[in-house]
Design a protein around this motif. Structure first.
Motif, PDB file in Angstrom:
ATOM      1  N   UNK A  14       0.854  -1.200   0.000  1.00 28.86           N
ATOM      2  CA  UNK A  14       0.000   0.000   0.000  1.00 28.86           C
ATOM      3  C   UNK A  14       0.879   1.235   0.000  1.00 28.86           C
ATOM      4  N   UNK A  15       0.338   2.320  -0.567  1.00 28.30           N
ATOM      5  CA  UNK A  15       1.082   3.564  -0.592  1.00 28.30           C
ATOM      6  C   UNK A  15       1.356   4.015   0.845  1.00 28.30           C
ATOM      7  N   UNK A  16       2.598   4.268   1.141  1.00 27.20           N
ATOM      8  CA  UNK A  16       2.961   4.713   2.493  1.00 27.20           C
ATOM      9  C   UNK A  16       2.886   3.602   3.537  1.00 27.20           C
ATOM     10  N   UNK A  17       2.595   2.376   3.085  1.00 26.61           N
ATOM     11  CA  UNK A  17       2.427   1.255   4.023  1.00 26.61           C
ATOM     12  C   UNK A  17       3.759   0.614   4.394  1.00 26.61           C
ATOM     13  N   UNK A  18       3.648  -0.497   5.117  1.00 24.18           N
ATOM     14  CA  UNK A  18       4.808  -1.231   5.593  1.00 24.18           C
ATOM     15  C   UNK A  18       5.645  -1.726   4.409  1.00 24.18           C
ATOM     16  N   UNK A  19       6.944  -1.515   4.526  1.00 31.87           N
ATOM     17  CA  UNK A  19       7.819  -2.011   3.460  1.00 31.87           C
ATOM     18  C   UNK A  19       8.009  -3.519   3.624  1.00 31.87           C
ATOM     19  N   UNK A  20       7.820  -4.251   2.539  1.00 36.62           N
ATOM     20  CA  UNK A  20       8.038  -5.707   2.554  1.00 36.62           C
ATOM     21  C   UNK A  20       9.492  -5.978   2.132  1.00 36.62           C
ATOM     22  N   UNK A  21       9.924  -5.312   1.071  1.00 33.38           N
ATOM     23  CA  UNK A  21      11.311  -5.438   0.601  1.00 33.38           C
ATOM     24  C   UNK A  21      11.970  -4.069   0.723  1.00 33.38           C
ATOM     25  N   UNK A  22      13.242  -4.067   1.119  1.00 29.67           N
ATOM     26  CA  UNK A  22      13.909  -2.781   1.312  1.00 29.67           C
ATOM     27  C   UNK A  22      15.313  -2.826   0.734  1.00 29.67           C
ATOM     28  N   UNK A  23      15.513  -2.037  -0.292  1.00 26.25           N
ATOM     29  CA  UNK A  23      16.837  -1.808  -0.836  1.00 26.25           C
ATOM     30  C   UNK A  23      17.542  -3.093  -1.282  1.00 26.25           C
ATOM     31  N   UNK A  24      16.916  -3.777  -2.195  1.00 26.31           N
ATOM     32  CA  UNK A  24      17.513  -5.002  -2.756  1.00 26.31           C
ATOM     33  C   UNK A  24      18.347  -4.640  -3.983  1.00 26.31           C
ATOM     34  N   UNK A  25      19.569  -5.118  -3.979  1.00 29.14           N
ATOM     35  CA  UNK A  25      20.473  -4.886  -5.115  1.00 29.14           C
ATOM     36  C   UNK A  25      21.141  -6.200  -5.496  1.00 29.14           C
ATOM     37  N   UNK A  26      21.036  -6.553  -6.762  1.00 26.20           N
ATOM     38  CA  UNK A  26      21.832  -7.691  -7.242  1.00 26.20           C
ATOM     39  C   UNK A  26      21.824  -7.701  -8.771  1.00 26.20           C
ATOM     40  N   UNK A  27      22.812  -8.401  -9.313  1.00 25.61           N
ATOM     41  CA  UNK A  27      22.873  -8.581 -10.765  1.00 25.61           C
ATOM     42  C   UNK A  27      22.883 -10.072 -11.062  1.00 25.61           C
ATOM     43  N   UNK A  28      22.161 -10.443 -12.087  1.00 23.77           N
ATOM     44  CA  UNK A  28      22.047 -11.861 -12.437  1.00 23.77           C
ATOM     45  C   UNK A  28      22.521 -12.042 -13.867  1.00 23.77           C
ATOM     46  N   UNK A  29      23.326 -13.078 -14.076  1.00 23.43           N
ATOM     47  CA  UNK A  29      23.810 -13.345 -15.441  1.00 23.43           C
ATOM     48  C   UNK A  29      22.774 -14.176 -16.199  1.00 23.43           C
ATOM     49  N   UNK A  30      22.772 -14.052 -17.514  1.00 22.58           N
ATOM     50  CA  UNK A  30      21.878 -14.887 -18.323  1.00 22.58           C
ATOM     51  C   UNK A  30      22.250 -16.346 -18.094  1.00 22.58           C
ATOM     52  N   UNK A  31      21.249 -17.181 -17.877  1.00 25.03           N
ATOM     53  CA  UNK A  31      21.499 -18.605 -17.705  1.00 25.03           C
ATOM     54  C   UNK A  31      21.821 -19.013 -16.276  1.00 25.03           C
ATOM     55  N   UNK A  32      21.804 -18.055 -15.354  1.00 26.13           N
ATOM     56  CA  UNK A  32      22.058 -18.414 -13.948  1.00 26.13           C
ATOM     57  C   UNK A  32      20.817 -19.061 -13.341  1.00 26.13           C
TER      58      UNK A  32
END
Ligand SMILES: Nc1ncnc2c1ncn2[C@@H]1O[C@H](COP(=O)(O)OP(=O)(O)OP(=O)(O)O)[C@@H](O)[C@H]1O
Ligand SMILES: [Mg+2]
Length: 261
Positions: A14-32
C-alpha cells in the motif's frame, strides 16, 4: 555479462504502508539458476511478483538488459505452487492455451506436437493430455505446470516453491527433471526458484540468495560453480558443500534469532 539488474528495490503493497522489501540490489547473469531462501512472510513471492511484472516497485527498478520491467510478459514464465492450471480445461488444453499466446503464428498441429512432446519429456503419458487437473495427482499437476512453462520456452523462468506440497520422492524426481530441462537448453534459461529447503537450493542453484525478515533485503549469498554442483549422491559427503550448507543455516538462524530478541 549482467542480464537482470535489481537496483535499490523497495516495495510496499500500500502507498505509504509497511515495506516488505527494502533496498535489494543484485545482478544476475543470463542462464544463472538462482534460488531464493528466507523465512515465511519475508517477501520471496513478492520479489517473484515484481520480477514477473505483476507488481511495480515502490522505489528502485528491475531491468532486463536495458529494458525496465513495466508489466507481465510471455518472456517470463511463472510456475506457482498451486500449479496455475485452469480446472475446467484438460491438461492439454491448458498447455495449448499458453502455447497459442506464445506462438500465435504456428499451426494448431505444430503446437499440439510441442505439447505432447513436452508431456513425454516430463514423464507423463499421452493420455494425460485429455485429463482434467482434478483427475491428476499433485505430482502430475506439477509436471504439467513444468511442461507448460518449458514448452513456452521463456528465457526467464520464475518458480515459486513449486515442489512445496509434494512427498520427498516425487520432489527429488522433479528436482532432477528441472535440472535436466535447464541443462539441456542452449542458451540456458535464467531461473529464479523460491524454496524453504536449503538442500533443494544447494542441488539446484548456481547462486543462493537469502532474504532476511521483512522489510527484507539480501542478508547472505553464496555461489555454487557449475563444476562443483553437488549431486544427490555426494551432497552430504562433499566437505566444501557441507560447510556452505552449515553457513547457510547459520545465517538464516542468526537472522531469525535477531528478530526474536
Ligand atoms: N496482496 C497483498 N497485499 C498486502 N500484503 C501482502 C499481499 N501479499 C503478501 N502480502 C504481505 O507481504 C509479506 C510478504 O509476503 P510474501 O507472500 O511475499 O512472503 P513469502 O516470503 O513468499 O512467504 P511464504 O514463504 O510463506 O510463501 C507478508 O507479510 C504478507 O502478509
Ligand atoms: Mg511465498
Amino acid at each position: 555479462m549482467k542480464y537482470i539488474t535489481i537496483s535499490n528495490l523497495s516495495f510496499s503493497y500500500e502507498e505509504g504502508g509497511r515495506l516488505i522489501l527494502k533496498d535489494i540490489n543484485t545482478e544476475v547473469k543470463a542462464g544463472e539458476f538462482i534460488c531464493i531462501l528466507g523465512q515465511s512472510g519475508c517477501g520471496k513471492s513478492t520479489l517473484l511478483r515484481l520480477l514477473a511484472g505483476l507488481e511495480k516497485p515502490t522505489e528502485g527498478e528491475i531491468r532486463i538488459g536495458e529494458q525496465k520491467i513495466e508489466g507481465a510478459s510471455l518472456e517470463r514464465g511463472v510456475v506457482f505452487q498451486d500449479y496455475g492450471l485452469f480446472p475446467w480445461m484438460t491438461a492439454g488444453e491448458n498447455i495449448m492455451l499458453a502455447l497459442k499466446q506464445r506462438f500465435p503464428e504456428r499451426s494448431k498441429q505444430e503446437l499440439k506436437d510441442i505439447a505432447l512432446n513436452m508431456l513425454k519429456e516430463v514423464g507423463l503419458k499421452e493420455t494425460v493430455y485429455k485429463m482434467l487437473p482434478k483427475e491428476l495427482s499433485g505430482g502430475m499437476k506439477q509436471r504439467c505446470a513444468i511442461a507448460q512453462a518449458f514448452s513456452m520456452n521463456p528465457p526467464i523462468l520464475l518458480m515459486d516453491e513449486p515442489f512445496g506440497a509434494l512427498d520427498a520422492v516425487t520432489r527429488a524426481r522433479l528436482q532432477d527433471l528441472i535440472l535436466k530441462l535447464w541443462a539441456q537448453d542452449n542458451p540456458k534459461k535464467t531461473v529464479f526458484f523460491v524454496t524453504h529447503d536449503v538442500d533443494e537450493a544447494m542441488l539446484l542453484a548456481n547462486r543462493i540468495l537469502v532474504l532476511g525478515q521483512s522489510p527484507s533485503n539480501i542478508i547472505y549469498e553464496c555461489v555454487i560453480p557449475e563444476d562443483r554442483r553437488p549431486t544427490r549422491e555426494n551432497q552430504f559427503e562433499n566437505l566444501e558443500m557441507l560447510k556452505m550448507r552449515t553457513e547457510l543455516i547459520r545465517q538464516i538462524n542468526r537472522d531469525v534469532a535477531k528478530h526474536i530478541e
